[in-house]
Scaffold this active site. Structure first.
Site, short mmCIF file in Angstrom:
data_model
loop_
_atom_site.label_atom_id
_atom_site.label_comp_id
_atom_site.label_asym_id
_atom_site.label_seq_id
_atom_site.Cartn_x
_atom_site.Cartn_y
_atom_site.Cartn_z
N SER A 74 42.27 33.33 40.86
CA SER A 74 41.65 34.60 40.48
C SER A 74 41.76 34.76 38.98
CB SER A 74 42.35 35.77 41.17
OG SER A 74 41.93 37.00 40.63
N TYR A 113 50.15 41.11 43.39
CA TYR A 113 48.99 40.22 43.53
C TYR A 113 48.80 39.37 42.28
CZ TYR A 113 44.12 38.79 44.28
OH TYR A 113 42.96 38.07 44.42
#
Length: 708
Positions: free
Chosen positions: A585, A598
């Protein structure tokens, strides 16, 4: 006779004719030919996938003269009886085809006749005629079936086959000795009929069966009756003079243990068989296979090879039999490989000798020297070929060859084709031309991929892209309902030979092992792993719990590590390299609010990728990263709390998120799952085989996420 009585008349073949369905096709001989062909092709006891051919002759209007002329429709080159459509037929003027005998220069010039078939074409849009066309053309019957039924070939391949045929059918079935298919064999069939008027069919030595009738139904029934008679005769002789295949030499392992051994050994075998190009595997422990490979006669019969050309064209002339105990400890890969190296070297040397001994001055170059069929006594049969369908069909053909050997041994003594005759078929210039006309392999042909979380979102898009590019895929998810839906979609789009499904929760070791074992058994190993499974939790630091933190790290970091660890073990068994792709990501590089768990897990994924790339390069295993951002479409991550958390962090509504994310990119683009799939394909499609440890951003351009 009624359909019910007909069905009850047959034990060894399937009577599938439906009078109501056939009545709808009355008057259309070509439609009835297709109907009959599909019924015959639906029963693998009659013919294999792609094997056999059928024909009909009927009158049609000549497009140039307007006169009624006799036309023959016959299954064209390639294709399959079970799925045959009109587009798969060749249509030829019967008179013109038969007149080609006026220019036939003899068997030495056999191959030139194939091109001359074009002078007989009636329908210019029809399929190219096959080499078997004259076999149908010179016989006068309206409907003809040429099949390769196990029961008939067992008699045709028996030492006393001709004598048995004459006695069994009281002279109503003719006999033509083995000869390579072609124009001359067509003339031989006509000669046999002329010398034996009134016969109902012809047995081709070591090859197959020709049967016929004046209508589609008569031909169908005649075919079934002849094969039923052959099968009944053989069944009556099983075990009469000696046990089947000489009786058991060893016993099979229990079913679960067979699967365990197959899963452990398949990648090693695949590595050996992929020495020239990546191969895909297939495994079967069918009871017919076990009866043969566990028998006393295995050692004598297996090296003899197959008899029917349709068999050995797909299986090679003979299999490789492994000298491993059924319960062999396969955990020491180095030891097992060392023991198998001499077996594979001997097989390749044997095949090379076969080629060098039998080749002609104009023979094509030697092809892949590795075995297609590998027999593991007590466990099962492995087959390896360019794709799953070809490997599966090769296994089916070898089972047919086993049936033939079993039948021939029961009634007489099995005989195989002489090596020279086999070579003349395998390296026939016409077969080579057919191979050269095959479509160029796709970029991922021969590759096996597992994409975690591939029942939806990014993972599913990657799995679809890879399958479209030729790979076989192990579709998986921890959501069984989602997986069931994906299974249905993949089945409709790709068919059974392109994918399997497996329930996979990346936090469970047993799920990971089971998914890779399933891939080993179904396809032979693994080449590409994409770690895509994920979840997101967006909370301010004070709201994060231990449970949140552990879940993020268990799935994203530990899950990526454990899946990669299991994949690498298989890749090392194969020793043909591989690819690990990690879907990370932009959050691995960009700091943002409400994202401690995260974002830090994604950073760990990214650095773990670098560490794995550094360690696995010596194994030719490449590890690369794709960094997406804001892929909202079909994503479970964006359902519920995560979307709400991100919207809250940016002070907007959930509905405004897609536009918000697009506007903050340099390209002002919304990112879709297909965009990530395309990036993954860039890494594994063949153009970046010397790249590892790389990061490819697919985020529309987020300057803060540039890799520095």
């Amino acid at each position: 006779m009624s359909e019910i009585v007909r069905k009850e008349s047959f034990k060894h073949v399937s009577y599938l004719w439906d009078d109501d369905e056939a009545a709808k096709l009355a008057g259309d001989e070509v439609a009835l030919l297709i109907y009959r062909s599909n019924l015959l092709g639906a029963d693998l006891r009659l013919t294999n996938y792609g094997g056999g051919n059928t024909s009909c002759k009927a009158y049609a209007k000549d497009p140039l003269t307007g006169k009624e002329v006799e036309v023959m429709w016959v299954k064209g080159s390639g294709g399959d009886l079970g799925t045959l459509k009109k587009s798969g037929l060749a249509a030829l003027y019967v008179e013109r085809l038969r007149n080609l005998k006026n220019v036939y220069r003899g068997i030495e010039h056999e191959d030139e006749m194939v091109e001359l078939f074009n002078h007989s074409i009636y329908d210019l849009a029809s399929k190219a005629p096959s080499i078997d066309t004259p076999l149908h053309g010179f016989l006068p019957f309206k409907h003809i079936d040429h099949l390769h039924p196990d029961a008939a070939i067992a008699i045709a391949a028996a030492k006393d086959g001709k004598k048995i045929t004459k006695e069994l059918f009281n002279g109503t079935i003719g006999w033509v000795e083995w000869q390579r298919p072609g124009f001359d064999l067509g003339l031989k069939l006509k000669q046999c009929l002329d010398e034996n008027p009134g016969i109902r069919g012809i047995m081709l030595g070591s090859h197959g069966l020709f049967t016929w009738g004046d209508t589609a139904y008569e031909s169908y029934i005649n075919t079934l009756e002849v094969i039923e008679t052959c099968a009944t005769y053989i069944e009556e002789h099983y075990g009469k003079t000696r046990p089947v295949f000489g009786g058991n030499k060893i016993e099979s392992l229990p079913w679960e243990k067979r699967k365990e051994q197959a899963a452990a050994l398949a990648p090693i075998l695949r590595g050996f068989c992929s020495s020239e190009r990546h191969m895909v595997g297939h495994f079967t422990d069918d009871e017919r296979v076990l009866e043969f490979i566990n028998s006393n006669d295995l050692e004598r019969l297996a090296p003899m090879g197959t008899s029917c050309p349709d068999h050995f064209l797909r299986t090679k002339i003979s299999p490789l039999v492994l000298d491993l105990a059924p319960d062999e400890d396969l955990s020491d890969t180095s030891n097992i490989k060392a023991r198998l190296v001499p077996a594979f070297e001997a097989y390749r040397a044997l095949y090379t000798t076969y080629y060098e001994t039998c080749k002609h001055p104009n023979s094509p170059a030697i092809r892949d020297k590795n075995p297609v069929i590998i027999l593991y006594p007590g466990v099962g049969l492995f087959s390896f070929s360019k794709d799953k369908q070809t490997a599966r069909v090769a296994a089916e053909f070898y089972i047919n060859a086993i049936n033939v050997m079993k039948g021939a041994e029961a009634i007489s003594e099995y005989t195989s084709l002489p090596r020279q005759e086999a070579f003349n078929i395998e390296y026939w210039l016409l077969e080579e031309a057919k191979l050269q006309r095959m479509p160029k392999p796709k970029a991922l042909s021969g590759k096996i991929a597992l994409i975690t979380g591939s029942a939806g979102g990014i993972g599913k898009a990657i799995a679809v892209k890879f399958a479209e590019e030729g790979a076989v895929v192990i579709v998986n998810d921890n959501d069984e309902a989602r997986l069931a839906k994906a299974n249905e979609e993949f089945g409709k789009q790709f068919g059974k030979d392109v994918y399997i499904t497996a329930k996979l929760d990346v936090t469970k070791d047993e799920d990971i092992q089971a998914a890779f074992d399933a891939g080993n058994i179904a396809f032979g190993g693994i080449d590409i792993v994409v770690n895509c499974a994920g979840l997101s939790i967006s909370k301010p630091i004070e709201e994060h719990t231990d449970k949140d933190w552990d879940l993020l790290y268990d799935v994203l970091v530990k899950g990526q590590f454990k899946v990669t660890q299991a994949a690498v073990a298989i890749m090392r068994k194969q020793a043909i390299g591989g690819d690990v792709l990690n879907i990370v990501s932009k959050n691995a590089l960009v700091s943002g609010p409400n994202n401690a768990g995260y974002g830090s897990a994604k950073a760990a994924q990214l650095h773990l990728s670098r560490l794995n790339a550094a360690e696995l390069g010596a194994d030719k295993i490449r590890v690369n990263v794709v960094n997406p951002d804001a892929v909202i479409s079909d994503s479970k991550i964006w359902e519920g709390a995560w979307a709400e958390g991100r919207a809250k962090a940016y002070g907007i509504t959930v509905e405004e998120l897609p536009a918000f994310y697009a506007k903050r990119t340099l390209l002002n683009e919304i990112i879709l799952p297909e965009d990530i799939a395309n990036a993954c394909f860039v890494f594994v499609g063949g153009l970046l085989n010397k790249s590892t440890g790389n990061v490819l951003n697919v985020d529309g351009g987020v300057a803060m996420a540039f890799v520095r």
